[in-house]
Write a protein that holds these residues in place. Structure first.
Motif, short mmCIF file in Angstrom:
data_model
loop_
_atom_site.label_atom_id
_atom_site.label_comp_id
_atom_site.label_asym_id
_atom_site.label_seq_id
_atom_site.Cartn_x
_atom_site.Cartn_y
_atom_site.Cartn_z
N LEU A 345 -52.64 29.62 18.78
CA LEU A 345 -53.29 30.78 17.98
C LEU A 345 -54.57 29.99 17.36
O LEU A 345 -55.54 30.67 17.36
CB LEU A 345 -52.27 31.37 17.07
N LYS A 346 -54.27 28.86 16.66
CA LYS A 346 -55.48 28.21 16.18
C LYS A 346 -56.51 27.80 16.97
O LYS A 346 -57.55 27.86 16.73
CB LYS A 346 -54.68 26.92 15.39
N ARG A 347 -55.97 27.56 18.27
CA ARG A 347 -57.13 27.11 18.96
C ARG A 347 -58.19 28.44 19.56
O ARG A 347 -59.14 28.45 19.59
CB ARG A 347 -56.39 26.39 20.48
N LYS A 348 -57.12 29.66 19.63
CA LYS A 348 -57.91 30.85 19.83
C LYS A 348 -58.84 31.19 18.50
O LYS A 348 -60.00 31.64 18.94
CB LYS A 348 -57.09 31.88 20.22
N VAL A 349 -58.30 31.09 17.50
CA VAL A 349 -58.97 31.17 16.36
C VAL A 349 -60.60 30.47 16.38
O VAL A 349 -61.61 30.97 16.12
CB VAL A 349 -58.56 31.09 14.92
#
Length: 650
Positions: A345-349
């Motif tokens: 999720l952090k990578r997507k953010v």
């Protein structure tokens, strides 16, 4: 007594300096270049496990590999491989990608990841009307578009049907087909401001105009439900394009119904998909599609798939804009826990439009950290609240400013009007710029300057980033030099390859092989007849394989013949019948094997070419490494090496 704190401070300083020096002690020295203990340990901890065996590589063994790696890197730098424009451009691209996560506020990224996870638990259905405006629209155009969007919302609030108003006013071209209905979607599937508005709205609420990079949106949330998770299905599709005649379209409908009936009678789904499905991308896989969640397939297909209640269940024919589908559920899984997908999720953010929120948060923190100060009187533009327009300051209108005048100070460094004007020219060239654009460019210049300044400090502030950057840099050098010295050289050096093969022919041997034909019969009566034919002495002269195929396959394909030169392991029937190997061969098929064993022989150069190239590359590698060891002076600090081994054991 007053001397004690000073002595204590001095002791602590000496202690930390000593600890730092121990970490930075040189373990290896190659000519004049030193490689520290810390750098070696970072590499060792990342690569100490042998991926093929799962065993831990000893320090001594890894040290040899590490020295060889560093020798090649130093050789590449000495040859100037890092000075080519191609190398510089490629490394710059890597550097920008590696820097991206460090140029966002980590606390905000964590918060946005948590928010995204919470939103993942809910799927939303919404309709929208778009009033399109460009990103850099003037304040006047923006106000005009906003008023238009506000008037459209008023019509809906007065009772006009949303889809009717949408078809008459929306600038979204898909409105002709969907009346503004976007179907169900979840987090990361819409731009962030749009997503925010939807998740903050109640069902049947019509939002005020929402601004995104596309323009203003009027949004109506029509449903919210718990997440459906992800599903894996296979499908059989018959395409029905709009250009298809009514007769042909009806034939497709009849065929899909016939296929559904056959499936209900027990026909194999995979076989029918391979034979009939017109989605050629999935047909060869038995119709199997990748895992998908809500909003990733067209609405009708998605609805039908998620309505299947158990694995193996098959839907009735489903009509979509693409044609007819029969869907088979393979598996379904619930959403994962936050801890399991937090990093994803952090990578997507980081790569999503919401990253701008984390970037702005970092900029505000950096303003405090680097003591950002603005000289308000020199800012180029301001907003006139009386007439609701942006205006230029008088010195910009009259060009009476001094280009050396200070705009702002960052980390004690002065940035002038001249710096800003250069930024404007690079962004806009000689184009006429409105006061509003000037004002926006000023804000962009401030943000750009702060981010660039922070980027220049990343290697000092973040050791992990520094070493990762160095790994990319050295990896690129290693790749380029190894390609020159080993990979391309081995392929292009035809004389060297041939000579290496001639010296090592005995290494390239065929094992015992079998030459002949395998006859596959699914009919016992045909099997008996074929067996009798192929065992005749005259077989091959009077009757050949082609004759057998013509004789026995007139109506149905009851006989198949495979002829060739077979290695052990290539054909399970030959393995079983020639070499007595255990096999899971299908006992429902009758097999005849006729041929002979071929003794081990040396492979020709062309037959062994791939293996010869690989071995020749390994040979060149050893020679090259030996030459580098002779070329450079290598010193190992055994005292430091001993301390490393001792610490690792403890």
């Amino acid at each position: 007594m007053k001397k004690i704190p000073g002595l204590l401070i001095l002791f602590l300083i000496c202690f930390f300096v000593q600890a730092q020096n121990q970490t930075d002690e040189a373990l290896i020295k190659i000519d004049n270049e030193e490689i520290t203990k810390d750098e070696f340990l970072r590499f060792y901890e990342k690569n100490k496990v042998n991926l093929s065996t799962g065993e831990t590589i000893s320090v001594d063994e890894y040290l040899d590999l590490f020295v060889n790696f560093k020798l090649k890197v130093i050789e590449a730098k000495n040859r100037g491989l890092d000075t080519s424009q191609a190398f510089i451009n490629e490394f710059k691209g890597y550097k920008e990608q590696l820097a991206k996560p460090y140029l966002l506020d980590p606390e905000t990224v964590d918060s946005l990841a948590k928010e995204a996870y919470e939103r993942m638990q809910i799927e939303v259905r919404a309709s929208h009307i778009l009033v399109r405006i460009p990103v850099d629209a003037t304040p006047e155009d923006t106000i005009f578009a906003y008023k238009k969007a506000r008037d459209i919302r008023s019509r809906i609030l007065r009772g006009e049907p949303f889809h009717v108003v949408a078809k008459g006013t929306s600038d979204d071209p898909s409105v002709k087909n969907n009346g503004g209905d976007l179907g169900y979607f979840t987090v990361f599937q819409m731009v962030y401001p749009f997503e925010n508005a939807v998740y903050h709205s109640e069902v049947n609420e019509v939002t005020r105009p929402v601004r995104t990079r596309f323009g203003y949106h009027i949004i109506k949330v029509t449903d919210k439900r718990k997440s459906q998770g992800e599903i894996k299905v296979a499908h059989i599709m018959l395409a029905v394009p709009k250009s298809l005649s009514p007769k042909d379209a009806n034939e497709k409908k009849e065929l899909i119904n016939e296929l559904y009936h056959r499936l209900m009678q027990g026909d194999d789904f995979n076989d029918l998909a391979r034979k009939y499905s017109e989605d050629r991308g999935s047909a060869n896989l038995g119709g199997e599609l990748p895992w998908f969640g809500v909003g990733q397939m067209i609405h009708d297909f998605e609805m039908a798939a998620f309505e299947l209640e158990k694995n193996g269940e098959i839907s009735k024919p489903v009509k979509t804009n693409y044609g007819w589908h029969i869907i088979k559920r393979i598996d379904r899984k619930k959403p994962k826990s936050f801890q399991n997908i937090k990093e994803d999720l952090k990578r997507k953010v980081i790569h999503d439009s919401r990253a701008s929120v984390a970037r702005e948060a970092l900029i505000e923190k950096l303003k405090d950290e680097y003591h950002f100060q603005v000289k308000e009187s020199n800012i180029p533009g301001y907003f006139d609240t009386t007439e609701n327009v942006f205006r230029l300051n008088h010195q910009y209108i009259e060009s009476k400013f001094n280009i050396r005048d200070t705009l702002f100070i960052l980390a004690n460094q002065v940035y002038t009007i001249n710096d800003f004007e250069g930024f404007v020219r690079r962004r806009k060239g000689r184009l006429q710029i409105s006061p509003y654009q000037y004002y926006r460019l000023y804000n962009d210049f401030v943000d750009h300057t702060i981010i660039k300044f922070e980027e220049s400090k990343l290697e000092q502030k973040y050791p992990d980033y520094k070493y990762l950057l160095k790994e990319y840099y050295e990896g690129m050098l290693l790749f380029e030099l190894t390609d020159q010295e080993i990979w391309s050289k081995a392929i292009k050096d035809t004389v060297g390859l041939q000579n290496y093969y001639n010296r090592n022919k005995s290494d390239y041997m065929w094992d015992e092989r079998w030459k002949g034909s395998v006859y596959y019969c699914d009919n016992k009566e045909v099997y008996q007849k074929v067996k009798k034919e192929v065992n005749k002495r005259s077989f091959g002269r009077r009757v050949k394989n082609s004759d057998l195929l013509n004789n026995y396959n007139e109506e149905n394909e009851v006989l198949k013949i495979e002829t060739g030169l077979f290695n052990k392991g290539e054909n399970k029937f030959i393995d079983q019948m020639v070499w007595d190997e255990k096999s899971d061969a299908n006992d429902k098929i009758f097999i005849i094997v006729k041929g002979e064993r071929v003794k081990p022989t040396i492979k020709s150069f062309n037959e062994a070419r791939g293996q010869v190239i690989s071995d020749y590359q390994e040979y060149l590698e050893k020679q090259w490494v030996n030459n580098l060891h002779n070329k450079y002076n290598i010193q190992i600090n055994n005292k430091v090496l001993t301390s490393i081994k001792k610490n690792i054991k403890n």
